[in-house]
Design a protein around this motif. Structure first.
Motif, PDB file in Angstrom:
ATOM      1  N   PHE A   1     -25.817   4.857 -16.811  1.00 14.93           N
ATOM      2  CA  PHE A   1     -26.591   3.814 -16.363  1.00 14.93           C
ATOM      3  C   PHE A   1     -26.336   2.484 -16.963  1.00 14.93           C
ATOM      4  CE2 PHE A   1     -28.376   7.174 -18.859  1.00 14.93           C
ATOM      5  CZ  PHE A   1     -28.466   6.748 -19.896  1.00 14.93           C
TER       6      PHE A   1
ATOM      7  N   SER B   1     -33.863  11.419 -12.145  1.00 15.29           N
ATOM      8  CA  SER B   1     -34.623  10.161 -12.839  1.00 15.29           C
ATOM      9  C   SER B   1     -35.589   9.968 -12.152  1.00 15.29           C
ATOM     10  CB  SER B   1     -33.476   9.025 -13.119  1.00 15.29           C
ATOM     11  OG  SER B   1     -34.355   7.788 -13.413  1.00 15.29           O
ATOM     12  N   GLN B   2     -36.718   9.053 -12.521  1.00 13.04           N
ATOM     13  CA  GLN B   2     -37.722   8.892 -11.798  1.00 13.04           C
ATOM     14  C   GLN B   2     -37.316   7.570 -10.984  1.00 13.04           C
ATOM     15  OE1 GLN B   2     -41.412   8.100 -14.533  1.00 13.04           O
ATOM     16  NE2 GLN B   2     -41.815   9.999 -14.682  1.00 13.04           N
TER      17      GLN B   2
ATOM     18  N   ILE C   1     -36.041   0.820  -8.492  1.00 13.72           N
ATOM     19  CA  ILE C   1     -36.465  -0.042  -9.484  1.00 13.72           C
ATOM     20  C   ILE C   1     -35.485  -1.374  -9.539  1.00 13.72           C
ATOM     21  CG2 ILE C   1     -36.806  -0.182 -11.789  1.00 13.72           C
ATOM     22  CD1 ILE C   1     -38.939   1.592 -10.636  1.00 13.72           C
TER      23      ILE C   1
ATOM     24  N   TYR D   1     -31.826  -1.497 -10.753  1.00  6.86           N
ATOM     25  CA  TYR D   1     -31.280   0.054 -10.727  1.00  6.86           C
ATOM     26  C   TYR D   1     -30.652   0.132  -9.312  1.00  6.86           C
ATOM     27  CZ  TYR D   1     -33.223   1.709 -14.925  1.00  6.86           C
ATOM     28  OH  TYR D   1     -33.321   1.799 -16.139  1.00  6.86           O
TER      29      TYR D   1
ATOM     30  N   TYR E   1     -27.962   2.715  -9.555  1.00  7.70           N
ATOM     31  CA  TYR E   1     -28.111   4.015 -10.156  1.00  7.70           C
ATOM     32  C   TYR E   1     -29.179   4.691  -9.418  1.00  7.70           C
ATOM     33  CZ  TYR E   1     -30.570   6.560 -14.243  1.00  7.70           C
ATOM     34  OH  TYR E   1     -30.875   7.696 -14.738  1.00  7.70           O
TER      35      TYR E   1
ATOM     36  N   ASP F   1     -37.893   6.907 -18.977  1.00  9.92           N
ATOM     37  CA  ASP F   1     -37.225   6.401 -19.864  1.00  9.92           C
ATOM     38  C   ASP F   1     -37.435   7.371 -21.090  1.00  9.92           C
ATOM     39  OD1 ASP F   1     -36.321   3.973 -19.101  1.00  9.92           O
ATOM     40  OD2 ASP F   1     -37.827   2.671 -19.524  1.00  9.92           O
TER      41      ASP F   1
ATOM     42  N   PHE G   1     -29.576   5.699 -23.785  1.00 12.40           N
ATOM     43  CA  PHE G   1     -30.733   4.823 -23.476  1.00 12.40           C
ATOM     44  C   PHE G   1     -30.987   3.399 -24.549  1.00 12.40           C
ATOM     45  CE2 PHE G   1     -35.482   3.543 -23.911  1.00 12.40           C
ATOM     46  CZ  PHE G   1     -35.542   2.941 -22.658  1.00 12.40           C
TER      47      PHE G   1
ATOM     48  N   GLU H   1     -28.646   1.032 -22.998  1.00  9.69           N
ATOM     49  CA  GLU H   1     -29.193   0.459 -21.813  1.00  9.69           C
ATOM     50  C   GLU H   1     -30.028  -0.599 -22.272  1.00  9.69           C
ATOM     51  OE1 GLU H   1     -31.821   2.844 -19.516  1.00  9.69           O
ATOM     52  OE2 GLU H   1     -31.632   1.706 -17.918  1.00  9.69           O
TER      53      GLU H   1
ATOM     54  N   ALA I   1     -39.981  -0.401 -15.527  1.00 13.36           N
ATOM     55  CA  ALA I   1     -39.975   1.302 -15.864  1.00 13.36           C
ATOM     56  C   ALA I   1     -41.236   1.553 -17.206  1.00 13.36           C
ATOM     57  CB  ALA I   1     -38.482   1.122 -16.605  1.00 13.36           C
TER      58      ALA I   1
ATOM     59  N   SER J   1     -44.205   3.935 -16.487  1.00 13.26           N
ATOM     60  CA  SER J   1     -44.463   5.359 -16.744  1.00 13.26           C
ATOM     61  C   SER J   1     -43.852   5.250 -18.301  1.00 13.26           C
ATOM     62  CB  SER J   1     -43.068   6.375 -16.032  1.00 13.26           C
ATOM     63  OG  SER J   1     -43.138   7.498 -16.144  1.00 13.26           O
TER      64      SER J   1
ATOM     65  N   ALA K   1     -46.447  12.017  -4.524  1.00 13.25           N
ATOM     66  CA  ALA K   1     -46.148  10.817  -3.664  1.00 13.25           C
ATOM     67  C   ALA K   1     -44.719  11.020  -2.867  1.00 13.25           C
ATOM     68  CB  ALA K   1     -46.144   9.467  -4.415  1.00 13.25           C
TER      69      ALA K   1
ATOM     70  N   VAL L   1     -52.966   9.737  -3.371  1.00 18.76           N
ATOM     71  CA  VAL L   1     -51.717   9.185  -4.060  1.00 18.76           C
ATOM     72  C   VAL L   1     -51.037   8.148  -3.456  1.00 18.76           C
ATOM     73  CG1 VAL L   1     -49.566  10.101  -4.791  1.00 18.76           C
ATOM     74  CG2 VAL L   1     -51.799  11.463  -5.435  1.00 18.76           C
TER      75      VAL L   1
ATOM     76  N   PHE M   1     -49.222   0.281  -7.527  1.00 19.57           N
ATOM     77  CA  PHE M   1     -48.123   0.060  -8.602  1.00 19.57           C
ATOM     78  C   PHE M   1     -47.217  -0.908  -7.721  1.00 19.57           C
ATOM     79  CE2 PHE M   1     -49.332   3.914 -10.709  1.00 19.57           C
ATOM     80  CZ  PHE M   1     -48.903   3.461 -11.916  1.00 19.57           C
TER      81      PHE M   1
HETATM   82  C1  LIG Z   1     -48.087   7.574  -7.043  1.00 20.43           C
HETATM   83  C2  LIG Z   1     -47.993   6.568  -8.265  1.00 20.43           C
HETATM   84  C3  LIG Z   1     -46.612   6.718  -9.192  1.00 20.43           C
HETATM   85  C4  LIG Z   1     -47.021   6.055 -10.329  1.00 20.43           C
HETATM   86  C5  LIG Z   1     -45.818   5.909 -11.475  1.00 20.43           C
HETATM   87  C6  LIG Z   1     -44.688   5.202 -11.259  1.00 20.43           C
HETATM   88  C7  LIG Z   1     -43.905   4.820 -12.451  1.00 20.43           C
HETATM   89  C8  LIG Z   1     -42.509   4.581 -11.986  1.00 20.43           C
HETATM   90  C9  LIG Z   1     -41.795   4.149 -13.024  1.00 20.43           C
HETATM   91  C10 LIG Z   1     -40.253   4.537 -12.973  1.00 20.43           C
HETATM   92  C11 LIG Z   1     -39.522   4.277 -14.223  1.00 20.43           C
HETATM   93  C12 LIG Z   1     -38.066   4.491 -13.973  1.00 20.43           C
HETATM   94  C13 LIG Z   1     -37.248   5.117 -15.347  1.00 20.43           C
HETATM   95  C14 LIG Z   1     -35.942   5.147 -15.087  1.00 20.43           C
HETATM   96  C15 LIG Z   1     -35.349   5.828 -16.378  1.00 20.43           C
HETATM   97  C16 LIG Z   1     -33.885   5.872 -16.158  1.00 20.43           C
HETATM   98  O1  LIG Z   1     -33.309   6.550 -15.463  1.00 20.43           O
HETATM   99  C17 LIG Z   1     -33.231   4.996 -17.042  1.00 20.43           C
HETATM  100  N1  LIG Z   1     -33.671   4.935 -18.417  1.00 20.43           N
HETATM  101  C18 LIG Z   1     -31.717   5.192 -17.136  1.00 20.43           C
HETATM  102  O2  LIG Z   1     -31.387   6.383 -17.863  1.00 20.43           O
END
Ligand SMILES: CCCCCCCCCCCCCCCC(=O)[C@@H](N)CO
Ligand SMILES: NC(=O)C1=CN([C@@H]2O[C@H](COP(=O)(O)OP(=O)(O)OC[C@H]3O[C@@H](n4cnc5c(N)ncnc54)[C@H](OP(=O)(O)O)[C@@H]3O)[C@@H](O)[C@H]2O)C=CC1
Length: 325
Positions: free
Chosen positions: A122, A173-174, A180, A183, A186, A218, A224, A227, A239, A242, A277, A300, A307
């Motif tokens: 990443f 990953s989220q 995001i 990204y 990624y 994360d 990381f 990163e 990011a 979360s 979601a 949701v 968000f």
């Molecule tokens: C329905 C409401 C949902 C609410 C929650 C939303 C939170 C989203 C956060 C996204 C975080 C992305 C992190 C990526 C980490 C990663 O993959 C990098 N560190 C590379 O490794």
């Protein structure tokens, strides 16, 4: 009094009916994947989440193989697991982008019961600034590398029907559930894993092979740490919506998800919301989770829109302060 209990019954009837319907229709059916005494093969098992997974699987009595590029890091990981558990781990030095090298490693390691495709790179940056070489690097390692791994391991995995249910788990990953800032490449590589996983599950279900997709936030790992040195501030700000996790905790969630053959494996509370979601048309084995997906969908979605409101406000503020370039 009689009227009240009639009213209560009337109110309870629709959710109860929904429960029953979901119990009957959820597919694929629930299944348990044992780990003990089975061959668990982990790519990217020399560092971070992969290393924590290897350690945890070894403790739970699995025969563990790990694959990564650097032989030095592999040996270090092997020694660490040996010292802390007394268990021996097999190591394979190969680049997942090299199909020949990966097939050779899988052949040497022997038939796999649980394949955890966890390797990943990443390098966050705005697409306009990022070189196409880096874009290609992420897609090649994260997505094409996963195809290579699965193609190499699948023929022998399919033959293992007498060994019981087997698993193919992919580390997303989220940022593979929501795009995001910073990204583009990624997220694209991780969203790609979802298409791969959904289609693959339909293809391998008749062979008693079960696919899991893990979505960590994360996570504190060597990757990381690298990163964060170059992550655009806005990527970090978004990011942080979360909570961050430790590699050991992500590994524990991931392994539990694999053992219960969950298709979608969230790792924290925000991840659970994200999974509801973005449930879409993905398979769901748990009628309880299916119930929440159906009942909470509207709410949701509302939370998700809040968000997005918050993220777009942050982007606007940041760009106003730092004069758009
Ligand atoms: C329905 C409401 C949902 C609410 C929650 C939303 C939170 C989203 C956060 C996204 C975080 C992305 C992190 C990526 C980490 C990663 O993959 C990098 N560190 C590379 O490794
Ligand atoms: N840490 C985080 O914040 C998050 C991570 N993830 C995902 O989790 C997975 C693991 O991440 P993390 O533990 O942080 O990463 P690390 O950078 O700590 O470890 C990555 C592992 O992958 C191996 N690897 C990298 N490239 C290749 C390659 N081309 N061929 C074979 N092996 C390779 C590395 O070994 P070597 O370099 O020797 O090849 C190493 O073992 C990744 O898929 C990542 O996208 C998901 C969400 C959050």
């Amino acid at each position: 009094m009689a009227d009240l209990s009639f009213l209560a019954l009337l109110l309870l009837l629709p959710p109860a009916l929904l429960f029953v319907v979901l119990y009957v229709i959820v597919r694929p059916r629930p299944v348990k994947i044992p780990i003990k005494n089975r061959h668990v093969f982990i790519t990217g098992g020399s560092s971070g989440i992969g290393l924590a997974l290897a350690h945890q699987a070894a403790i739970e009595g699995a025969r563990v193989s790990i694959l990564a590029r650097s032989i030095d890091k592999l040996e270090e990981a092997k020694n660490y697991i040996q010292l802390s558990t007394g268990i021996d781990v097999s190591i394979f030095a190969a680049d997942v982008r090299d199909y020949g090298a990966v097939s050779k490693a899988v052949e040497e390691a022997g038939p796999v019961d649980v394949l955890i495709v966890n390797q990943g790179v990443f390098v966050p940056e705005e697409l306009e600034k990022q070189g196409l070489d880096e874009v290609k690097f992420m897609v090649d390692v994260n997505l094409i590398g996963s195809f290579n791994m699965i193609k190499a391991a699948l023929p022998e995995m399919k033959k293992g029907e007498d060994r019981g249910p087997r698993s193919i788990a992919l580390m997303s990953s989220q940022a593979g559930q929501v795009g995001i800032y910073g990204y583009t490449a990624y997220s694209a590589s991780k969203f790609g894993l979802r298409g791969l996983a959904e289609a693959l599950q339909q293809e391998v279900i008749s062979h008693d092979i079960h696919v899991s997709l893990v979505f960590p936030p994360d996570t504190d790992t060597p990757g990381f740490a690298e990163e964060t040195k170059r992550r655009p501030p806005l990527t970090g700000i978004i990011a942080e919506s979360s909570g961050a996790m430790k590699a050991e905790d992500v590994a524990k969630r991931a392994l539990d998800g694999i053992k219960s053959a969950s298709f979608i494996v969230p790792c924290n509370f925000e991840g659970l919301l994200l999974s509801i979601a973005t449930a879409g048309l993905s398979p769901q084995r748990s009628f309880v989770m299916a119930f929440f997906e159906v009942v909470a969908a509207g709410l949701v979605r509302l939370i998700a829109l809040c968000f997005q409101w918050n993220w777009y406000t942050s982007i606007q503020k940041w760009q106003a302060q730092n004069k758009r370039t």
